[in-house]
Design a protein around this motif. Structure first.
Motif, short mmCIF file in Angstrom:
data_model
loop_
_atom_site.label_atom_id
_atom_site.label_comp_id
_atom_site.label_asym_id
_atom_site.label_seq_id
_atom_site.Cartn_x
_atom_site.Cartn_y
_atom_site.Cartn_z
N GLY A 155 0.79 -1.23 0.00
CA GLY A 155 0.00 0.00 0.00
C GLY A 155 0.82 1.27 0.00
N GLY A 156 2.08 1.20 0.30
CA GLY A 156 2.94 2.38 0.22
C GLY A 156 2.98 3.21 1.49
N VAL A 183 -2.59 8.51 -5.66
CA VAL A 183 -1.74 9.39 -6.47
C VAL A 183 -0.30 8.87 -6.46
CG1 VAL A 183 -0.77 11.72 -6.64
CG2 VAL A 183 -3.21 11.40 -6.21
N GLY A 184 0.19 8.45 -5.28
CA GLY A 184 1.54 7.90 -5.19
C GLY A 184 1.69 6.65 -6.06
N GLY A 185 0.68 5.79 -6.04
CA GLY A 185 0.71 4.58 -6.87
C GLY A 185 0.69 4.90 -8.35
N MET A 186 -0.08 5.90 -8.74
CA MET A 186 -0.13 6.28 -10.15
C MET A 186 1.19 6.90 -10.60
SD MET A 186 -2.91 4.96 -10.94
CE MET A 186 -2.85 5.37 -12.66
N ILE A 187 1.80 7.67 -9.71
CA ILE A 187 3.11 8.24 -10.04
C ILE A 187 4.12 7.12 -10.26
CG2 ILE A 187 5.07 9.54 -9.08
CD1 ILE A 187 2.98 11.42 -7.81
N GLU A 188 4.10 6.11 -9.39
CA GLU A 188 5.00 4.97 -9.56
C GLU A 188 4.72 4.25 -10.87
OE1 GLU A 188 5.84 0.68 -7.47
OE2 GLU A 188 5.34 2.36 -6.15
N LEU A 240 6.41 3.28 -16.56
CA LEU A 240 6.14 3.37 -18.01
C LEU A 240 7.16 4.26 -18.71
CD1 LEU A 240 2.26 3.68 -18.17
CD2 LEU A 240 3.65 1.83 -19.10
N ALA A 241 7.49 5.38 -18.07
CA ALA A 241 8.44 6.32 -18.69
C ALA A 241 9.82 5.70 -18.80
CB ALA A 241 8.51 7.60 -17.87
N GLY A 242 10.22 4.93 -17.81
CA GLY A 242 11.55 4.32 -17.83
C GLY A 242 11.55 2.95 -18.48
N MET A 243 10.40 2.54 -19.00
CA MET A 243 10.25 1.22 -19.62
C MET A 243 10.64 0.09 -18.65
SD MET A 243 8.87 1.91 -22.44
CE MET A 243 8.93 0.40 -23.39
N ASN A 244 10.43 0.34 -17.37
CA ASN A 244 10.69 -0.66 -16.33
C ASN A 244 9.37 -1.34 -15.98
OD1 ASN A 244 13.35 0.26 -16.21
ND2 ASN A 244 12.82 1.79 -14.68
N LEU A 245 8.89 -2.16 -16.87
CA LEU A 245 7.58 -2.76 -16.67
C LEU A 245 7.57 -3.74 -15.50
CD1 LEU A 245 6.56 -3.33 -20.38
CD2 LEU A 245 6.14 -1.36 -18.92
N PHE A 246 8.67 -4.42 -15.30
CA PHE A 246 8.74 -5.40 -14.20
C PHE A 246 10.04 -5.15 -13.44
CE2 PHE A 246 6.61 -7.35 -17.83
CZ PHE A 246 5.36 -7.57 -17.28
N THR A 247 9.94 -4.42 -12.35
CA THR A 247 11.12 -4.11 -11.55
C THR A 247 11.01 -4.76 -10.18
OG1 THR A 247 10.17 -2.12 -10.61
CG2 THR A 247 11.37 -1.86 -12.68
N GLN A 248 12.07 -4.61 -9.40
CA GLN A 248 12.08 -5.15 -8.04
C GLN A 248 10.98 -4.53 -7.19
OE1 GLN A 248 13.96 -7.62 -7.34
NE2 GLN A 248 13.82 -7.78 -5.13
N SER A 249 10.68 -3.23 -7.41
CA SER A 249 9.67 -2.54 -6.62
C SER A 249 8.25 -2.81 -7.11
CB SER A 249 9.94 -1.03 -6.62
OG SER A 249 9.81 -0.53 -7.94
N GLY A 267 7.07 -2.29 -10.43
CA GLY A 267 6.79 -1.70 -11.73
C GLY A 267 5.37 -1.23 -11.85
N ILE A 268 4.78 -1.48 -13.01
CA ILE A 268 3.41 -1.03 -13.26
C ILE A 268 2.43 -1.72 -12.31
CG2 ILE A 268 1.53 -1.09 -14.94
CD1 ILE A 268 3.61 -0.72 -17.12
N GLY A 269 2.58 -3.03 -12.15
CA GLY A 269 1.68 -3.77 -11.27
C GLY A 269 1.74 -3.28 -9.83
N GLY A 270 2.94 -2.95 -9.36
CA GLY A 270 3.10 -2.45 -7.99
C GLY A 270 2.43 -1.11 -7.80
N GLY A 271 2.57 -0.23 -8.81
CA GLY A 271 1.94 1.09 -8.72
C GLY A 271 0.43 1.01 -8.73
#
Length: 192
Positions: free
Chosen positions: A12-13, A118-123, A128-137, A139-143
């Motif tokens: 949840g952040g 808002v924090g999740g959407m920013i993440e 998306l901007a960094g093309m990090n679709l699947f990161t340790q944090s 990525g898109i799914g986490g946000g």
């Protein structure tokens, strides 16, 4: 299980600890007001006209109010209504304890949830901007998960808080009406 709750708070952040505090404080306030405003079965405002029927050992606030009104009569106060209102003011203030806190927390919880959204959407947009679709944090799914979890948690806190707050406020008004009826009975009976 406990690990799922911890995982939910992590997903949840940054707003989740604040939402958790809101939840704890809100339910404490609701519990306190529920005990304070518990129903008093069989109480009739007319009990003040017969002071021998007043329960002196009870801790229920209606019994305490009846005792205050009976004491005012016993002292034969000429300014009865003014004395009663002055003596009953602390009891009226006690009836209002935590009412504003419940309303405030029920209003703040969805806003905290929105802040987490808002924090999740920013993440999500950063991924998306960094093309990090699947990161340790995450990525898109986490946000997206953070956005939805905080919104849901904020609403889970707010909706019951508003409902229980309204029920307790209605009970408070009922008790205040009984208090006013006792004062009126004493003042009109005293004037006869």
């Amino acid at each position: 299980s406990a690990s799922q709750v911890v995982g939910l708070f992590q997903d949840g952040g940054f707003t989740m600890p604040f939402l958790g505090m809101c939840l704890f404080i809100l339910w404490f306030a609701i519990g306190y007001r529920s005990i304070l405003l518990r129903p008093r079965r069989g109480f009739q405002p007319t009990v003040v006209l017969n002071p021998s029927r007043i329960t002196r050992t009870s801790t229920h606030w209606l019994d305490r109010a009846a005792k205050v009104t009976a004491d005012a009569i016993r002292h034969g106060d000429l300014l009865l209504r003014e004395r009663l209102e002055a003596d009953l003011t602390p009891l009226r203030e006690e009836l209002q304890q935590h009412a504003h806190l419940i309303k405030t927390l029920a209003a703040v919880a969805p806003l905290l949830g929105l802040l987490g959204t808002v924090g999740g959407m920013i993440e999500t947009f950063d991924s998306l901007a960094g093309m990090n679709l699947f990161t340790q944090s995450g990525g898109i799914g986490g946000g997206v998960a953070q956005a939805l979890i905080t919104t849901q948690f904020g609403l889970i806190i707010a909706v019951p808080g508003l409902l229980f707050g309204a029920v307790l406020e209605q009970r408070q008004r009922h008790f205040e009406d009984q208090l006013d009826a006792m004062v009126e009975l004493l003042c009109t009976g005293e004037g006869q």
